[in-house]
Design a protein around this motif. Structure first.
Motif, PDB file in Angstrom:
ATOM      1  N   GLU A 288      -2.245 -13.633  -0.208  1.00  0.00           N
ATOM      2  CA  GLU A 288      -2.203 -15.099  -0.251  1.00  0.00           C
ATOM      3  C   GLU A 288      -1.327 -15.602  -1.393  1.00  0.00           C
ATOM      4  O   GLU A 288      -0.633 -16.614  -1.249  1.00  0.00           O
ATOM      5  N   ASN A 289      -1.331 -14.896  -2.514  1.00  0.00           N
ATOM      6  CA  ASN A 289      -0.540 -15.319  -3.669  1.00  0.00           C
ATOM      7  C   ASN A 289       0.907 -14.855  -3.610  1.00  0.00           C
ATOM      8  O   ASN A 289       1.696 -15.184  -4.491  1.00  0.00           O
ATOM      9  N   GLY A 290       1.257 -14.084  -2.575  1.00  0.00           N
ATOM     10  CA  GLY A 290       2.623 -13.600  -2.441  1.00  0.00           C
ATOM     11  C   GLY A 290       2.968 -12.451  -3.361  1.00  0.00           C
ATOM     12  O   GLY A 290       4.140 -12.143  -3.569  1.00  0.00           O
ATOM     13  N   HIS A 291       1.956 -11.773  -3.910  1.00  0.00           N
ATOM     14  CA  HIS A 291       2.201 -10.705  -4.867  1.00  0.00           C
ATOM     15  C   HIS A 291       2.197  -9.319  -4.224  1.00  0.00           C
ATOM     16  O   HIS A 291       2.447  -8.325  -4.919  1.00  0.00           O
ATOM     17  N   ALA A 292       1.921  -9.240  -2.951  1.00  0.00           N
ATOM     18  CA  ALA A 292       1.872  -7.933  -2.288  1.00  0.00           C
ATOM     19  C   ALA A 292       3.283  -7.468  -1.946  1.00  0.00           C
ATOM     20  O   ALA A 292       4.100  -8.242  -1.447  1.00  0.00           O
ATOM     21  N   VAL A 293       3.569  -6.211  -2.230  1.00  0.00           N
ATOM     22  CA  VAL A 293       4.817  -5.578  -1.809  1.00  0.00           C
ATOM     23  C   VAL A 293       4.441  -4.511  -0.795  1.00  0.00           C
ATOM     24  O   VAL A 293       3.681  -3.592  -1.109  1.00  0.00           O
ATOM     25  N   GLY A 294       4.947  -4.626   0.416  1.00  0.00           N
ATOM     26  CA  GLY A 294       4.530  -3.713   1.472  1.00  0.00           C
ATOM     27  C   GLY A 294       3.184  -4.135   2.050  1.00  0.00           C
ATOM     28  O   GLY A 294       2.669  -5.216   1.775  1.00  0.00           O
ATOM     29  N   LYS A 295       2.630  -3.265   2.871  1.00  0.00           N
ATOM     30  CA  LYS A 295       1.399  -3.578   3.581  1.00  0.00           C
ATOM     31  C   LYS A 295       0.177  -3.027   2.848  1.00  0.00           C
ATOM     32  O   LYS A 295       0.201  -1.941   2.281  1.00  0.00           O
ATOM     33  N   ILE A 296      -0.907  -3.797   2.877  1.00  0.00           N
ATOM     34  CA  ILE A 296      -2.189  -3.398   2.307  1.00  0.00           C
ATOM     35  C   ILE A 296      -3.149  -3.063   3.441  1.00  0.00           C
ATOM     36  O   ILE A 296      -3.237  -3.808   4.424  1.00  0.00           O
ATOM     37  N   VAL A 297      -3.866  -1.965   3.274  1.00  0.00           N
ATOM     38  CA  VAL A 297      -4.813  -1.502   4.297  1.00  0.00           C
ATOM     39  C   VAL A 297      -6.204  -1.422   3.664  1.00  0.00           C
ATOM     40  O   VAL A 297      -6.366  -0.977   2.521  1.00  0.00           O
ATOM     41  N   LEU A 298      -7.200  -1.842   4.424  1.00  0.00           N
ATOM     42  CA  LEU A 298      -8.597  -1.715   4.014  1.00  0.00           C
ATOM     43  C   LEU A 298      -9.264  -0.593   4.790  1.00  0.00           C
ATOM     44  O   LEU A 298      -9.041  -0.447   6.006  1.00  0.00           O
ATOM     45  N   VAL A 299     -10.083   0.195   4.099  1.00  0.00           N
ATOM     46  CA  VAL A 299     -10.790   1.307   4.735  1.00  0.00           C
ATOM     47  C   VAL A 299     -12.295   1.110   4.520  1.00  0.00           C
ATOM     48  O   VAL A 299     -12.769   1.093   3.385  1.00  0.00           O
ATOM     49  N   PRO A 300     -13.056   0.922   5.602  1.00  0.00           N
ATOM     50  CA  PRO A 300     -14.509   0.766   5.462  1.00  0.00           C
ATOM     51  C   PRO A 300     -15.150   2.011   4.833  1.00  0.00           C
ATOM     52  O   PRO A 300     -14.690   3.119   5.079  1.00  0.00           O
TER      53      PRO A 300
END
Length: 300
Positions: A288-300
């Motif tokens: 949301e803040n535009g600080h991600a570079v590349g993709k983020i993945v969540l793992v349960p």
């Protein structure tokens, strides 16, 4: 089961962990044990109310996992299959189990990890469909406005794989990344038109916009045929300028092709962070803040 979403429409303060029932797959749906789920700008936009979904609701638009149940009428999948795909209604993936639309799901090849597969339906799928919409031939030139983002990175790669020349407008911090995937990077801001013309002296045949606003208005004039202008960031302005939005083809065939490209190393999903579901709030804040570079993945 445990899931992460929002209690009601609003800002990040409305995000929370939820205790929800395991969903039952309806007609044309799969139930999967989630192994990985993608994080996208659409997740915070959904929480803010952009898509008309009221809370409480589970976030998450794309997952990879193991099929645990089939809804009525589903063919081509079996319990135990490793799959990836999009969630119905764009929500529900940030959980231990999630529904997946069977017509927008595909089998995950062994060569593609769950983390890689989980980020293909939204960003890479949009990139693929944009190129299909634009219909460029090898040797033509595409301007990607916002080439360093989650959709920009796969569209650069997919375009180069088709022999299309790419000029990528991106922040200077992302120029090395954009160039590494085969585009000629140029910076935003004053003088961008001169920089694009210098990078593409033969002209620009199409514009794919991921920024919107004045940044879109500025570069739109570079393409004479406005039917070759597409935006996912500012659809009303794109239409005003004579272009349009990306017509999505949310199909098994597209996902199967994207997985093949990943398996053969022709497409790098560029997953840069794999985080536990416990850190979903922090992950979404980065996007949301535009600080991600590349993709983020969540793992349960």
């Amino acid at each position: 089961m445990r899931a992460y979403g929002f209690s009601e429409v609003g800002g990040p303060e409305k995000q929370t962990f939820l205790d929800v029932a395991v969903p039952e797959p309806g007609p044309g749906e799969l139930l999967v044990q989630v192994r990985a789920a993608g994080v996208n700008p659409g997740d915070w936009r959904l929480r803010e109310g952009s898509y008309g979904v009221a809370g409480p609701a589970v976030l998450g638009r794309e997952v990879a996992g193991t099929v645990t149940a089939l809804g009525p009428g589903v063919e081509g999948f079996s319990v135990g299959d490793e799959v990836f795909g999009g969630c119905p209604g764009m929500v529900g993936g940030w959980a231990e189990q999630a529904l997946v639309t069977a017509s927008f799901a595909a089998h995950r090849p062994d060569e593609v990890s769950p983390e890689e597969a989980a980020v293909l339906p939204v960003a890479a799928g949009t990139a693929h469909d944009a190129l299909e919409n634009l219909g460029l031939d090898a040797g033509e030139t595409l301007l990607v406005n916002g080439a360093g983002g989650g959709v920009g990175i796969p569209v650069v790669q997919l375009a180069r794989a088709r022999g299309i020349n790419v000029v990528g407008v991106a922040s200077p911090a992302k120029h090395e990344l954009v160039a590494g995937f085969g585009a000629v990077p140029v910076a935003y801001g004053d003088g961008v038109l001169d920089r694009v013309r210098a990078a593409a002296p033969g002209g620009v045949d199409a514009v794919f916009d991921l920024v919107g606003g004045e940044a879109l208005r500025t570069v739109a004039g570079l393409v004479a045929d406005r039917s070759k202008l597409r935006s996912v960031a500012d659809k009303p302005l794109a239409r005003e300028l004579g272009g349009g939005e990306v017509e999505r083809d949310r199909s098994t065939a597209v996902l199967t092709e994207l997985a093949r490209l990943v398996a053969t190393k022709a497409l790098d999903p560029h997953v840069t962070q794999v985080r536990p579901l416990d850190e979903a709030g922090e992950a979404l804040a980065q996007v949301e803040n535009g600080h991600a570079v590349g993709k983020i993945v969540l793992v349960p």
